[in-house]
Design an enzyme around this catalytic site. Structure first.
Site: not given
Length: 269
Positions: A155, A159
């Protein structure tokens, strides 16, 4: 017409949800909630996404608009979701929850709340991911513990939790298919003298960097063959579109705790 409220309207996901609601002819945005003290309170939600004034101003208090809302979509932080859930229970408003990183007690509260309202709670709302979960359940049952399972998720650098909610969903799906409890078999990364890999364990690894939307690969590694199931998100719009689809579905439910598999009818297959 389904009247929808959105938490975190000025965030990246919030803006996509505004667009997705406005593009759905059977949905209407009636509430856009932003954090207390935000400089965007009072701004029209349509102006945030460059579609013009739609007559919905951002507020910083859910209770100001809760009576207008049929379904609340919440992709915020655990503490915020817990507070919003209590308000929705009090007012009988169904919810779509995409918040990740909930604690055991917060998860228990979601389950308790679902006795009074209908909740769709999923770590990922894309159609592709949920189709992948179906495939993972099939592979998990077929291989059993004869194949080693490793999950790799990637990701963007912004995040704040790891592993991703989707990785947990995938790991839980495989563990359940093999008759296991994920807490007993999960291994999060490896370092040092780890010893031989334990049969039946599920490895979960998180990568963070750049602006990766979300990539997940699950490897079933048998002695003579390897099967990989991969999902790559190209645009966050897939999550927003799925969340609105879930909102349109959950508004028809009286109470209960559901996931995106229920929304897509995959639990019936």
């Amino acid at each position: 017409m389904t009247n929808i409220g959105i938490i975190g309207a000025n965030g990246r996901m919030g803006k996509m949800l505004i667009q997705a609601v406005c593009q759905n002819p059977k949905a209407k945005l009636v509430g856009a909630i932003e954090r207390t003290g935000s400089a965007f309170v009072g701004v029209d939600a349509g102006e945030l996404v460059n579609i013009g004034n739609i007559g919905v101003q951002l507020v910083d208090d859910l209770t100001q608009v809760i009576d207008k809302i049929d379904v609340l979509i919440d992709f915020s932080l655990p503490q915020s979701t817990e507070k919003n859930l209590a308000i929705c229970v009090k007012h009988g408003v169904n919810m779509v929850i995409g918040t990740t990183g909930l604690s055991d007690s917060q998860n228990a509260f979601v389950k308790q709340a679902s006795q009074n309202i209908a909740i769709v709670y999923a770590g990922n709302y894309s159609t592709g991911v949920n189709l992948s979960l179906k495939l993972l359940a099939i592979a998990g049952r077929a291989f059993g513990e004869t194949a080693d399972v490793e999950i790799i998720e990637s990701h963007h650098k912004h995040k704040i939790d790891a592993p991703s909610g989707t990785a947990y969903m995938m790991a839980n799906t495989i563990a359940n298919a093999r008759g296991q409890n994920l807490k007993d078999v999960a291994v999060y990364g490896r370092k040092g003298q780890t010893g031989e890999r334990q049969a039946g364990s599920i490895g979960i690894h998180a990568l963070r960097g750049g602006e990766i939307v979300g990539d997940h690969t699950v490897m079933f590694i048998a002695d003579d063959e390897i099967v990989e199931i991969t999902h790559k998100a190209c645009d966050r719009k897939a999550f927003a579109t799925g969340a609105v689809r879930a909102a349109m579905w959950v508004v028809q439910q009286q109470s209960g705790l559901f996931d995106m598999q229920d929304v897509l009818g995959l639990n019936l297959v």
